[in-house]
Design a protein around this motif. Structure first.
Motif, PDB file in Angstrom:
ATOM      1  N   ALA A 141       0.740  -1.095   0.076  1.00 48.75           N
ATOM      2  CA  ALA A 141       0.123   0.021  -0.029  1.00 48.75           C
ATOM      3  C   ALA A 141       1.011   1.192  -0.070  1.00 48.75           C
ATOM      4  O   ALA A 141       1.948   1.330   0.986  1.00 48.75           O
ATOM      5  CB  ALA A 141      -0.991  -0.041   1.199  1.00 48.75           C
ATOM      6  N   GLY A 142       0.562   2.127  -0.845  1.00 46.21           N
ATOM      7  CA  GLY A 142       1.225   3.428  -1.046  1.00 46.21           C
ATOM      8  C   GLY A 142       2.674   3.444  -1.559  1.00 46.21           C
ATOM      9  O   GLY A 142       3.229   4.499  -1.614  1.00 46.21           O
ATOM     10  N   ALA A 143       2.984   2.228  -2.113  1.00 44.88           N
ATOM     11  CA  ALA A 143       4.381   2.219  -2.687  1.00 44.88           C
ATOM     12  C   ALA A 143       4.441   2.652  -3.952  1.00 44.88           C
ATOM     13  O   ALA A 143       3.334   2.995  -4.727  1.00 44.88           O
ATOM     14  CB  ALA A 143       4.865   0.610  -2.749  1.00 44.88           C
ATOM     15  N   ARG A 144       5.527   3.392  -4.351  1.00 48.22           N
ATOM     16  CA  ARG A 144       5.755   3.877  -5.675  1.00 48.22           C
ATOM     17  C   ARG A 144       6.355   2.885  -6.611  1.00 48.22           C
ATOM     18  O   ARG A 144       7.508   2.572  -6.488  1.00 48.22           O
ATOM     19  CB  ARG A 144       6.558   5.175  -5.429  1.00 48.22           C
ATOM     20  N   TYR A 145       5.554   2.257  -7.536  1.00 51.92           N
ATOM     21  CA  TYR A 145       6.025   1.808  -8.715  1.00 51.92           C
ATOM     22  C   TYR A 145       6.263   2.188  -9.923  1.00 51.92           C
ATOM     23  O   TYR A 145       5.832   3.343 -10.323  1.00 51.92           O
ATOM     24  CB  TYR A 145       5.052   0.667  -8.971  1.00 51.92           C
ATOM     25  N   GLY A 146       7.428   1.810 -10.461  1.00 55.76           N
ATOM     26  CA  GLY A 146       7.703   2.477 -11.907  1.00 55.76           C
ATOM     27  C   GLY A 146       7.217   1.488 -12.974  1.00 55.76           C
ATOM     28  O   GLY A 146       7.366   0.483 -12.909  1.00 55.76           O
ATOM     29  N   VAL A 147       7.136   2.244 -14.063  1.00 57.55           N
ATOM     30  CA  VAL A 147       6.605   1.347 -15.517  1.00 57.55           C
ATOM     31  C   VAL A 147       7.441   1.714 -16.418  1.00 57.55           C
ATOM     32  O   VAL A 147       7.763   3.068 -16.708  1.00 57.55           O
ATOM     33  CB  VAL A 147       5.134   1.767 -15.772  1.00 57.55           C
ATOM     34  N   THR A 148       8.231   0.791 -17.355  1.00 54.12           N
ATOM     35  CA  THR A 148       8.800   0.891 -18.489  1.00 54.12           C
ATOM     36  C   THR A 148       7.966   0.193 -19.501  1.00 54.12           C
ATOM     37  O   THR A 148       7.604  -1.086 -19.524  1.00 54.12           O
ATOM     38  CB  THR A 148      10.270   0.065 -18.535  1.00 54.12           C
TER      39      THR A 148
ATOM     40  N   ALA B 285       5.574   6.723 -13.872  1.00 55.38           N
ATOM     41  CA  ALA B 285       5.345   6.568 -12.358  1.00 55.38           C
ATOM     42  C   ALA B 285       4.031   6.124 -12.320  1.00 55.38           C
ATOM     43  O   ALA B 285       2.918   6.818 -12.598  1.00 55.38           O
ATOM     44  CB  ALA B 285       5.667   7.526 -11.388  1.00 55.38           C
ATOM     45  N   VAL B 286       3.692   5.210 -11.391  1.00 56.18           N
ATOM     46  CA  VAL B 286       2.188   4.623 -11.113  1.00 56.18           C
ATOM     47  C   VAL B 286       1.832   5.707  -9.994  1.00 56.18           C
ATOM     48  O   VAL B 286       2.717   5.685  -8.841  1.00 56.18           O
ATOM     49  CB  VAL B 286       2.253   3.101 -10.646  1.00 56.18           C
ATOM     50  N   ASP B 287       0.643   6.308  -9.978  1.00 55.19           N
ATOM     51  CA  ASP B 287      -0.009   6.971  -9.105  1.00 55.19           C
ATOM     52  C   ASP B 287      -0.150   6.056  -7.720  1.00 55.19           C
ATOM     53  O   ASP B 287      -0.776   5.057  -7.909  1.00 55.19           O
ATOM     54  CB  ASP B 287      -1.040   7.653  -9.300  1.00 55.19           C
TER      55      ASP B 287
ATOM     56  N   TYR C 183       3.789  -3.099 -31.149  1.00 51.71           N
ATOM     57  CA  TYR C 183       3.157  -3.862 -30.124  1.00 51.71           C
ATOM     58  C   TYR C 183       3.663  -3.073 -28.634  1.00 51.71           C
ATOM     59  O   TYR C 183       4.939  -2.184 -28.887  1.00 51.71           O
ATOM     60  CB  TYR C 183       3.609  -5.357 -29.772  1.00 51.71           C
ATOM     61  N   TYR C 184       2.966  -3.164 -27.720  1.00 52.30           N
ATOM     62  CA  TYR C 184       3.453  -2.209 -26.521  1.00 52.30           C
ATOM     63  C   TYR C 184       3.174  -3.485 -25.466  1.00 52.30           C
ATOM     64  O   TYR C 184       2.154  -4.158 -25.367  1.00 52.30           O
ATOM     65  CB  TYR C 184       2.511  -1.216 -26.280  1.00 52.30           C
ATOM     66  N   ARG C 185       4.165  -3.391 -24.526  1.00 47.15           N
ATOM     67  CA  ARG C 185       4.027  -4.120 -23.232  1.00 47.15           C
ATOM     68  C   ARG C 185       4.541  -3.403 -22.038  1.00 47.15           C
ATOM     69  O   ARG C 185       5.242  -2.358 -22.244  1.00 47.15           O
ATOM     70  CB  ARG C 185       4.772  -5.709 -23.258  1.00 47.15           C
ATOM     71  N   ALA C 186       4.268  -3.798 -20.846  1.00 45.23           N
ATOM     72  CA  ALA C 186       4.783  -3.109 -19.688  1.00 45.23           C
ATOM     73  C   ALA C 186       5.547  -3.874 -18.768  1.00 45.23           C
ATOM     74  O   ALA C 186       5.059  -5.046 -18.353  1.00 45.23           O
ATOM     75  CB  ALA C 186       3.447  -2.405 -18.911  1.00 45.23           C
ATOM     76  N   GLU C 187       6.737  -3.297 -18.248  1.00 45.48           N
ATOM     77  CA  GLU C 187       7.309  -4.020 -17.100  1.00 45.48           C
ATOM     78  C   GLU C 187       7.015  -2.879 -15.780  1.00 45.48           C
ATOM     79  O   GLU C 187       7.557  -1.894 -15.809  1.00 45.48           O
ATOM     80  CB  GLU C 187       8.716  -4.077 -17.552  1.00 45.48           C
ATOM     81  N   ILE C 188       6.752  -3.676 -14.662  1.00 41.64           N
ATOM     82  CA  ILE C 188       6.511  -3.062 -13.295  1.00 41.64           C
ATOM     83  C   ILE C 188       7.905  -3.121 -12.562  1.00 41.64           C
ATOM     84  O   ILE C 188       8.242  -4.398 -12.111  1.00 41.64           O
ATOM     85  CB  ILE C 188       5.371  -3.345 -12.723  1.00 41.64           C
TER      86      ILE C 188
END
Length: 374
Positions: free
Chosen positions: A294-301, A313-315, A334-339
């Motif tokens: 909860a409340g963690a700051r995750y990043g997305v590539t 940045a994930v809200d 194509y598009y994909r996401a890494e967290i």
């Protein structure tokens, strides 16, 4: 918009509405070994299944090495009285262990695995005919390891891009997958713990983390599948379609990548979908759910056509990140996401979170202008 630019929406922008689909998310592990594999220790079938049931998994496949029993998995793993569950959907499977590499075979019902084992050195087109005759799912295992996948990817219904908890070694597997996707082929990806050893009954965190038994077990990683219903045919169909994502453990967030390709404010695309790009902008959303801190700051590539496209940045409150791009009309994209971010604790397997470093989850792609028959 330039090729290397993306637009991250502010918190004041309206989130996309989701085009509701019939179905549910199910979690499981596609690659496990029991005592019926000679290189497995402390891992009876009943322990594996009991662990998965206690942790609330939905499906499971024990894929023992067929070479250890000369192909007779039906008389060993499948015949084990403990290979049953009232809570889990259990697939019938085995790891085809051949000079050209390793393949996980998945069946909804028992099939004649002996035929595959006996012909494991046949030419690929003969194996393709055999696969179709048996009606089984052929999944390419860990393509870049000492036991690499050396068969044609034209045989593959899916590919294992995340094998075991240690993330760095899996980057090369993902690169192979990206090469396949860039070629214009849609191929669904999955994870698999490939666990060979049972965790202790009361694991304790030790430094340095030594025994594999305390670092790798059911769900390291976990594959989430969006299936139309809670049945084995629906799960396999979704795996083929790429309606899946992988998390480093079952307590980490599940990632979903969706998009609004027609500009109506509704995300009609989900992972595995293929749309025609008309040269107009497409709004994308990355959504995290089902766990995490909860409340963690995750990043997305965001990876587009094999190359890093955007870093977002994930809200922390909405657990959403947004961007737009314009897929080229008449060209495949194509598009994909890494967290990335902090690992949620996996109390029963505490050392796995260290081995996964900061890689938390990754998605299957969204496709534009792909030929589904390729």
């Amino acid at each position: 918009m330039a090729e290397n630019e993306a637009w991250q929406m502010t918190s004041d922008d309206n989130p996309l509405q989701i085009n509701a689909r019939e179905g549910l998310w199910l979690k499981g592990d596609w690659h496990l070994h029991s005592r019926h594999s000679d290189d497995s220790t402390n891992n009876p079938v009943e322990k594996i299944i009991g662990f998965a049931e206690r942790l609330g998994f939905d499906y499971l496949t024990i894929t023992d090495h067929d070479v250890h029993v000369a192909g007779a998995v039906a008389g060993h793993t499948w015949a084990d009285p403990a290979y049953r569950s009232d809570d889990l959907l259990l697939f019938y499977g085995a790891e085809l262990t051949a000079p050209r590499g390793h393949v996980n075979i998945f069946g909804i019902e028992p099939y004649d695995h002996q035929r595959i084992f006996d012909r494991r050195n046949d030419r690929d087109w003969d194996l393709l005919a055999l696969k179709r005759d048996l009606g089984i799912h052929w999944s390419a295992n860990h393509p870049v390891t000492s036991n690499h996948y050396g068969f044609s990817f034209d045989l593959a219904d899916s590919i294992e891009i995340w094998n075991g908890p240690m993330w760095p070694k899996n980057a090369a597997n993902v690169r192979v997958w990206d090469n396949i996707l860039l070629s214009g082929r849609m191929l669904g990806a999955r994870g698999g713990s490939d666990a060979h050893h049972g965790v202790p009954d009361a694991p304790e965190l030790t430094t340095p983390w030594t025994p594999e038994a305390t670092a790798n077990y059911v769900g390291t990683p976990t594959t989430w599948v969006f299936a139309e219903d809670r049945t084995k045919p629906a799960i396999l169909a979704s795996l083929v379609a790429g309606r899946a994502s992988v998390s480093s453990n079952p307590f980490n967030p599940r990632v979903e990548l969706v998009a609004d390709a027609d500009g109506d404010g509704v995300a009609e695309m989900m992972m595995g979908d293929n749309a025609e790009a008309d040269g107009g902008p497409v709004r994308f959303e990355v959504r995290l759910s089902e766990g995490g801190i909860a409340g963690a700051r995750y990043g997305v590539t965001i990876v587009k056509n094999r190359a890093p496209f955007a870093t977002l940045a994930v809200d922390p409150e909405t657990r959403i990140a947004r961007f737009t791009d314009t897929p080229a009309a008449g060209e495949t994209s194509y598009y994909r996401a890494e967290i990335t971010g902090p690992q949620a604790a996996y109390p029963d397997i505490p050392n796995s979170m260290h081995l996964s470093a900061d890689m938390v989850a990754l998605s299957n792609p969204l496709y534009f202008n792909y030929d589904p028959d390729f």
